[in-house]
Design a protein around this motif. Sequence first.
Motif, PDB file in Angstrom:
ATOM      1  N   ASP A  43       0.808  -1.210   0.105  1.00 18.50           N
ATOM      2  CA  ASP A  43       0.049  -0.036   0.271  1.00 18.50           C
ATOM      3  C   ASP A  43       0.868   1.090   0.054  1.00 18.50           C
ATOM      4  O   ASP A  43       1.974   1.220   0.747  1.00 18.50           O
ATOM      5  CB  ASP A  43      -0.878  -0.020   1.273  1.00 18.50           C
ATOM      6  CG  ASP A  43      -1.985  -1.112   1.188  1.00 18.50           C
ATOM      7  OD1 ASP A  43      -2.225  -1.530   0.016  1.00 18.50           O
ATOM      8  OD2 ASP A  43      -2.383  -1.497   2.509  1.00 18.50           O
ATOM      9  N   ILE A  44       0.490   2.299  -0.694  1.00 15.83           N
ATOM     10  CA  ILE A  44       1.180   3.563  -0.557  1.00 15.83           C
ATOM     11  C   ILE A  44       0.400   4.537  -0.217  1.00 15.83           C
ATOM     12  O   ILE A  44      -0.531   4.688  -0.351  1.00 15.83           O
ATOM     13  CB  ILE A  44       1.360   3.927  -2.417  1.00 15.83           C
ATOM     14  CG1 ILE A  44       2.091   3.091  -3.053  1.00 15.83           C
ATOM     15  CG2 ILE A  44       2.058   5.494  -2.246  1.00 15.83           C
ATOM     16  CD1 ILE A  44       3.621   2.626  -2.665  1.00 15.83           C
ATOM     17  N   ASN A  45       1.215   4.911   0.987  1.00 13.88           N
ATOM     18  CA  ASN A  45       0.675   5.922   2.000  1.00 13.88           C
ATOM     19  C   ASN A  45       1.345   7.391   2.032  1.00 13.88           C
ATOM     20  O   ASN A  45       0.977   7.984   2.899  1.00 13.88           O
ATOM     21  CB  ASN A  45       0.390   5.463   3.346  1.00 13.88           C
ATOM     22  CG  ASN A  45       1.557   4.972   4.049  1.00 13.88           C
ATOM     23  OD1 ASN A  45       2.593   5.539   3.484  1.00 13.88           O
ATOM     24  ND2 ASN A  45       1.818   4.232   5.048  1.00 13.88           N
ATOM     25  N   SER A  70      -5.979  13.442  -4.811  1.00 10.53           N
ATOM     26  CA  SER A  70      -5.597  12.265  -3.999  1.00 10.53           C
ATOM     27  C   SER A  70      -5.649  12.485  -2.498  1.00 10.53           C
ATOM     28  O   SER A  70      -5.676  13.495  -1.945  1.00 10.53           O
ATOM     29  CB  SER A  70      -3.976  11.862  -4.283  1.00 10.53           C
ATOM     30  OG  SER A  70      -3.568  10.706  -3.555  1.00 10.53           O
ATOM     31  N   ASN A  71      -6.090  11.255  -1.928  1.00 10.26           N
ATOM     32  CA  ASN A  71      -6.102  11.230  -0.430  1.00 10.26           C
ATOM     33  C   ASN A  71      -4.657  10.898   0.077  1.00 10.26           C
ATOM     34  O   ASN A  71      -4.615  10.896   1.389  1.00 10.26           O
ATOM     35  CB  ASN A  71      -7.295  10.478  -0.086  1.00 10.26           C
ATOM     36  CG  ASN A  71      -8.593  10.855  -0.164  1.00 10.26           C
ATOM     37  OD1 ASN A  71      -8.864  11.971  -0.042  1.00 10.26           O
ATOM     38  ND2 ASN A  71      -9.559   9.894  -0.704  1.00 10.26           N
ATOM     39  N   PRO A  92       8.605   1.165   3.025  1.00  8.81           N
ATOM     40  CA  PRO A  92       8.090   0.228   2.112  1.00  8.81           C
ATOM     41  C   PRO A  92       6.584   0.599   1.746  1.00  8.81           C
ATOM     42  O   PRO A  92       6.265   0.287   0.637  1.00  8.81           O
ATOM     43  CB  PRO A  92       7.753  -1.151   2.971  1.00  8.81           C
ATOM     44  CG  PRO A  92       8.833  -0.996   3.864  1.00  8.81           C
ATOM     45  CD  PRO A  92       9.123   0.453   4.446  1.00  8.81           C
ATOM     46  N   ASN A  93       5.982   1.610   2.411  1.00 10.89           N
ATOM     47  CA  ASN A  93       4.845   2.169   2.017  1.00 10.89           C
ATOM     48  C   ASN A  93       4.951   3.410   1.463  1.00 10.89           C
ATOM     49  O   ASN A  93       3.942   4.270   1.311  1.00 10.89           O
ATOM     50  CB  ASN A  93       3.804   2.057   3.316  1.00 10.89           C
ATOM     51  CG  ASN A  93       3.558   0.814   3.706  1.00 10.89           C
ATOM     52  OD1 ASN A  93       4.014   0.464   4.822  1.00 10.89           O
ATOM     53  ND2 ASN A  93       2.837  -0.104   2.908  1.00 10.89           N
ATOM     54  N   SER A  94       6.100   3.861   0.961  1.00 10.44           N
ATOM     55  CA  SER A  94       6.236   5.101   0.238  1.00 10.44           C
ATOM     56  C   SER A  94       6.509   4.929  -1.285  1.00 10.44           C
ATOM     57  O   SER A  94       7.142   4.183  -1.441  1.00 10.44           O
ATOM     58  CB  SER A  94       7.087   6.159   0.786  1.00 10.44           C
ATOM     59  OG  SER A  94       8.101   5.612   1.340  1.00 10.44           O
ATOM     60  N   LEU A  95       5.977   5.988  -2.089  1.00 11.83           N
ATOM     61  CA  LEU A  95       6.569   6.127  -3.273  1.00 11.83           C
ATOM     62  C   LEU A  95       7.583   7.170  -3.303  1.00 11.83           C
ATOM     63  O   LEU A  95       6.997   8.405  -2.996  1.00 11.83           O
ATOM     64  CB  LEU A  95       5.411   6.077  -4.344  1.00 11.83           C
ATOM     65  CG  LEU A  95       5.673   6.343  -5.855  1.00 11.83           C
ATOM     66  CD1 LEU A  95       6.565   5.239  -6.591  1.00 11.83           C
ATOM     67  CD2 LEU A  95       4.295   6.847  -6.555  1.00 11.83           C
ATOM     68  N   VAL A  96       8.584   7.226  -4.018  1.00 12.20           N
ATOM     69  CA  VAL A  96       9.679   8.124  -4.363  1.00 12.20           C
ATOM     70  C   VAL A  96       9.475   8.646  -5.770  1.00 12.20           C
ATOM     71  O   VAL A  96      10.299   7.412  -6.634  1.00 12.20           O
ATOM     72  CB  VAL A  96      11.152   7.908  -3.615  1.00 12.20           C
ATOM     73  CG1 VAL A  96      11.892   9.141  -3.868  1.00 12.20           C
ATOM     74  CG2 VAL A  96      10.649   7.756  -2.079  1.00 12.20           C
ATOM     75  N   VAL A  97       9.631   9.547  -6.358  1.00 10.72           N
ATOM     76  CA  VAL A  97       9.790   9.853  -7.614  1.00 10.72           C
ATOM     77  C   VAL A  97      10.978  10.984  -7.800  1.00 10.72           C
ATOM     78  O   VAL A  97      10.871  12.169  -7.194  1.00 10.72           O
ATOM     79  CB  VAL A  97       8.609  10.587  -8.601  1.00 10.72           C
ATOM     80  CG1 VAL A  97       8.481  10.787  -9.910  1.00 10.72           C
ATOM     81  CG2 VAL A  97       7.155   9.731  -8.093  1.00 10.72           C
ATOM     82  N   ALA A  98      12.065  10.443  -8.463  1.00 12.89           N
ATOM     83  CA  ALA A  98      13.319  11.291  -8.475  1.00 12.89           C
ATOM     84  C   ALA A  98      13.425  11.608  -9.731  1.00 12.89           C
ATOM     85  O   ALA A  98      13.600  11.029 -10.823  1.00 12.89           O
ATOM     86  CB  ALA A  98      14.365  10.474  -8.027  1.00 12.89           C
ATOM     87  N   LEU A  99      13.478  12.922 -10.145  1.00 15.54           N
ATOM     88  CA  LEU A  99      13.567  13.767 -11.541  1.00 15.54           C
ATOM     89  C   LEU A  99      14.761  14.128 -11.570  1.00 15.54           C
ATOM     90  O   LEU A  99      15.549  15.218 -10.634  1.00 15.54           O
ATOM     91  CB  LEU A  99      12.859  14.662 -11.673  1.00 15.54           C
ATOM     92  CG  LEU A  99      12.876  15.582 -12.892  1.00 15.54           C
ATOM     93  CD1 LEU A  99      12.684  14.467 -13.999  1.00 15.54           C
ATOM     94  CD2 LEU A  99      11.647  16.894 -13.024  1.00 15.54           C
ATOM     95  N   SER A 100      15.755  13.975 -12.507  1.00 12.93           N
ATOM     96  CA  SER A 100      16.794  14.556 -12.981  1.00 12.93           C
ATOM     97  C   SER A 100      17.052  14.591 -14.360  1.00 12.93           C
ATOM     98  O   SER A 100      17.098  13.465 -15.053  1.00 12.93           O
ATOM     99  CB  SER A 100      18.210  13.931 -12.358  1.00 12.93           C
ATOM    100  OG  SER A 100      19.330  14.386 -12.995  1.00 12.93           O
ATOM    101  N   GLY A 101      16.715  15.798 -15.174  1.00 17.16           N
ATOM    102  CA  GLY A 101      16.970  15.617 -16.515  1.00 17.16           C
ATOM    103  C   GLY A 101      18.174  15.065 -17.184  1.00 17.16           C
ATOM    104  O   GLY A 101      18.272  14.090 -18.014  1.00 17.16           O
ATOM    105  N   THR A 102      19.280  15.467 -16.714  1.00 16.57           N
ATOM    106  CA  THR A 102      20.587  14.949 -17.239  1.00 16.57           C
ATOM    107  C   THR A 102      20.765  13.568 -16.651  1.00 16.57           C
ATOM    108  O   THR A 102      21.590  12.723 -17.150  1.00 16.57           O
ATOM    109  CB  THR A 102      21.706  15.952 -16.915  1.00 16.57           C
ATOM    110  OG1 THR A 102      21.948  15.792 -15.270  1.00 16.57           O
ATOM    111  CG2 THR A 102      21.700  17.185 -17.069  1.00 16.57           C
ATOM    112  N   GLY A 103      20.097  13.306 -15.617  1.00 14.63           N
ATOM    113  CA  GLY A 103      20.571  11.836 -14.915  1.00 14.63           C
ATOM    114  C   GLY A 103      21.848  11.897 -14.218  1.00 14.63           C
ATOM    115  O   GLY A 103      22.324  10.816 -13.620  1.00 14.63           O
ATOM    116  N   ASN A 104      22.556  13.075 -14.127  1.00 20.75           N
ATOM    117  CA  ASN A 104      23.824  13.157 -13.559  1.00 20.75           C
ATOM    118  C   ASN A 104      23.780  13.768 -12.261  1.00 20.75           C
ATOM    119  O   ASN A 104      24.919  13.964 -11.488  1.00 20.75           O
ATOM    120  CB  ASN A 104      24.864  14.165 -14.431  1.00 20.75           C
ATOM    121  CG  ASN A 104      25.111  13.306 -15.686  1.00 20.75           C
ATOM    122  OD1 ASN A 104      25.207  11.896 -15.647  1.00 20.75           O
ATOM    123  ND2 ASN A 104      25.325  13.866 -16.788  1.00 20.75           N
TER     124      ASN A 104
END
Length: 339
Positions: A43-45, A70-71, A92-104
């Motif tokens: 579950d993502i909380n 979203s709730n 374990p119940n979290s979603l992390v979205v990591a953004l890096s255009g260059t990837g560096n």
Amino acid sequence: MTDGTYVGPHAVTPIPDDVVSSQEQALSLWPAIDNHIGGLEADINRVFLVGAGGSYLAMVPAQWVLDKHSNIPAVTFNSDEFYYRKPASVGPNSLVVALSGTGNTPETIRAAEWAAAEGAAVVGVTLKAEGPLAQSLETSFVAETGQGTQILLQLVALAVLKRENVDIGPMHEALHALPTALLASLNALEPRAAEIAREMKDVPVTNVLASGPLFGAASTFTMCYLQEMQWKHAATINADEFFQGPFEVIDEDTKTIVFLGEDETRPMGERVQRFLSTYGGETFYVDSTDIPLPGVDQRQRPYVLPLVFHAWMARLAAHYAAARGFTLEGRRYMWKVEY
């Protein structure tokens, strides 16, 4: 200015020819994104949006959508702040979205790796499949341009909403209409960009006022384009915070840029407009109601307009570079010195 950045006033670079195709490429990744997010067993909380610099600011539209629909609590963190603060709810119940255009970006890579080690589901968004960010994570989605990464962030947000049984159909349809609509809007906004650059290129401090989901685009313009690439003093001011102090620097000689959206925070911008019309100098409004978005449902304009403003910042910056004669590639310190 250091050597190599001044080339003299010149014709503005044209709108890139991959505006439509790069967004369509990003949209084609929806099945993979939906399958991955929808297939997460835990579950993502909690959702964490993590990035540095322009990537941090690029999270604002996705944060806005999650907050609105979203709730599940969502929060945006600067990469190093995320790593050093180490929020207790990352796990374990979290979603992390990591953004890096260059990837560096080392800060973002470190933050993503730490979250993964804590058991979080970590998703990378980048422009480089071979870059260190994508290589360090089990799952990354790769776009071709900045417009593409904005699409990918929205698709991740929609996949989270779908897990909650939110009706994402209208927003999904609006995203599919966006590629051609965005190109039309950029073409329509070219004269406004040229005018703002011509009239604002020599002001000592450039203040840009915005609210809600447009704040990210405004901050991208002042921090990434004006400060980083044009070495101009600039600041983005939240339309409400304007009245908590910054409005005291306004007089009839100040020039200001104001973004007006169509979301729920528009009254904040209109309040700024009323004040500046009485006490300010020349003000350049970029009012979203003047922006054409052919094919986008009228009710979904507030949803896609932040993505339009993010893309338009690059065009506004190109006009500044042409009017001032300083390229967007010049740097004093970035990638050149130890920092």
